[in-house]
Write an enzyme that holds these catalytic residues in place. Sequence first.
Site, PDB file in Angstrom:
ATOM      1  CG  ASP A 272      -2.151   0.905   0.990  1.00 38.02           C
ATOM      2  OD1 ASP A 272      -2.103   1.772   0.083  1.00 38.02           O
ATOM      3  OD2 ASP A 272      -3.153   0.773   1.720  1.00 38.02           O
TER       4      ASP A 272
HETATM    5  C1  BGC Z   1      -5.056   3.201   0.085  1.00 35.59           C
HETATM    6  C2  BGC Z   1      -5.077   2.227  -1.071  1.00 35.59           C
HETATM    7  C3  BGC Z   1      -4.959   2.991  -2.359  1.00 35.59           C
HETATM    8  C4  BGC Z   1      -3.677   3.817  -2.340  1.00 35.59           C
HETATM    9  C5  BGC Z   1      -3.445   4.602  -3.605  1.00 35.59           C
HETATM   10  C6  BGC Z   1      -3.863   4.147   0.011  1.00 35.59           C
HETATM   11  O1  BGC Z   1      -3.991   5.157   0.949  1.00 35.59           O
HETATM   12  O2  BGC Z   1      -5.042   2.505   1.304  1.00 35.59           O
HETATM   13  O3  BGC Z   1      -6.239   1.449  -1.037  1.00 35.59           O
HETATM   14  O4  BGC Z   1      -4.982   2.128  -3.462  1.00 35.59           O
HETATM   15  O5  BGC Z   1      -3.755   4.719  -1.260  1.00 35.59           O
HETATM   16  O6  BGC Z   1      -4.316   5.651  -3.725  1.00 35.59           O
END
Ligand code: BGC
Length: 708
Positions: A272
């Site tokens: 993530d």
């Molecule tokens: C989220 C993810 C997301 C990523 C990119 C993170 O803060 O937890 O689910 O895909 O950001 O935007």
Amino acid sequence: MRAGFYCKKWITSLVIALAMAVAPATVARAQTNSHQPWMNKSLSAGRRANLLIRAMSLNDKVALVHGVSRKEHPFKGYVGYVPANPRLHIPALKLADGRAGVGNGAKGVTLLPAPIAAASSWDPSLLNEFGRVLGKEQWGKGTNVELGPTIDVVRVPEWGRTFETYGEDPYLNGRMAAAEIKGIQSQGPIANANMYLTMQQETDRFKIDSVVDERTLQEIYLPPFGSAVSSGVGSVMCAYIKTNGVYSCENPHLLDGLLKTQLGFGGWVMSDWGGTHSTVASARAGLDQEMPDSRYYGQALKSAVENGKVSMATLDGHVRRILVTMFKHGLFDKPQPGNWDSYVRTPEYAAFSRKVAEQGTVLLKNEGHILPLSGVSSIAVIGMDGGAKPEVEGGGSSHVVAPYVISPLEGIRKRAGAAINVTYSDGSDLAGAAGVAKAASVAIVFASTVEGEGHDRPNLELPGNQDELIKAVAAANPKTIVVLNTGGPVLMPWVKQVRGVMEAWYPGQEDGSAIAAILFGDVNPAGKLPLTFPLTADKIPTSTRQQWPGLNGKSIYSEKLDVGYRWYEATGNRPLFPFGYGLSYTTFRLGHLAITPTRIGREPGFIHGTVEVTNTGSRAGAEVVEAYVRQPPANGEPPRQLCAFGKVFLKPGETRQVHLTINPRSLSFYDVSAHRWKLAAGTYRILVGTSSGSLPLHRDIIIKDVSN
Ligand code: BGC
């Protein structure tokens, strides 16, 4: 010999000459293939990846296992980006968020209802179409990795990302995940199953430690990912959170152990955004790619390989997983003409968005058949969510720039026509709203919660003065209906005072049209809750601070297997509305449950069930038949667990059979000491009905002589 040699040479020259005359591009590709044999489409993805890895330098490899920040490589739109390697013909990876539509500020896209609404349809074919629409729009935008779906099991009803999920049951989540993933990937993009693992809260999400026992991990939190893997998901995102003291993205048990070895996941794991915390530990544990940048997997990883802390074989393993997936999904071979500026939405997708909102809305209360509306001369629409700015989506990375939003007021006015007077009050003044309500034949209050990534809801109450507003309106007009736009369950202290309640979730851009169609009975509601609505705040599975939001950096999963409805059954606490519950404008009768086989010996196959459903009312409508299993007490399982379901559409008076297929895994439990799933001898009861709280039919299955 010689003659043959010349002859062969001559023939070869002729073939080349002919080929150049008719298809110069083919020859150019053939030459490319001899230098770049991995471009040969007839080879397997694994073989192509091996050939390419042989041609890659250390720099080429390292460049593939991390994203680049926007500063390093200016690009448009995509939230994650791995630049192309033109020398080796490796295309760029372009990653975009997408839970209810293309995210990251993209324009010209469709805002679908939240996944929790789609899941409320209990219709995997709808989820498959949901994935197809999302995948098609992403691909049209140039995206080749779609960040979604979010398939985690909802443990904490206050969780801020509940709306992104399919709810609280591992089996339901798994079925929905598989359907959506197949849909997404059928349109080009590689899907990305989020968020692995034990991501069940937003509070302290960058550091909280989920303390969870192995059996619970295996039985509740892992299965949706098992389904995702079986459906061929190309990538998985490891979560921010820690599990049992170790960050998800450097957790060898979770990554190499459960995901890659036990589940046999062949795709790649990306972190993530900012979820990577180390170089060597992550690389060894099974993290294949750092996102969004190169803090740990750039120069630091290169040095670690050079000084032997991370072996070249380990790096190659990460690279190979990414490449194999890219080859499998045709990224080296398929043209992808669209880009971030492409306009991808269509009237057909708008109609689909409306269909999901209609299918996902759950009718929770309908006293005295207040709905569908009939014979009304005036309607009072009340609440901010009835007006120009309804809450139609969740926030955070899920946010989609809606092309338009049809408000409930607009939808109701349009459907009501000139004969019905539709009035409106935003509800900021309680007395004013009560006055508007009193003057109308029926009052509809629209209420909402604001939910999104980064924060949990502080409690399960409707925020602001909405409870007071509903009570004031209900006191003024005995014919009051409440429509909720929430991402998860809310308490309803006013439920006895109102005649109707509908959970419309976050319904997307077609909010008003869908809700009007249901209110007026053009569409017969058939949604079922994918999570429990509790009666009070203290009677929920995670009511202690140790459980949520956690104490001293730990959130303790002490409820173990008793997640969601399992806990209500196990403790005898009555919910407000049980898991799987939802009403229709018609009525159904279930009968003739048959299960085969009912006696099972060694190595059981799938168990099949049939049940007859009759529409006993006067309107066409759909019913969901739900099957739960009760294991023998000695197995130590929750009292009942969803093991199959089927949805059927029936005309008035019509009867049809619904087929239920039960995987023997649903009759098993995870034996921690043996490190495997076990099927024990005993009597298993299959309970069938139309919600977890109403299971009138049952049959027993006897399991004997099992080979464990
Ligand atoms: C989220 C993810 C997301 C990523 C990119 C993170 O803060 O937890 O689910 O895909 O950001 O935007």
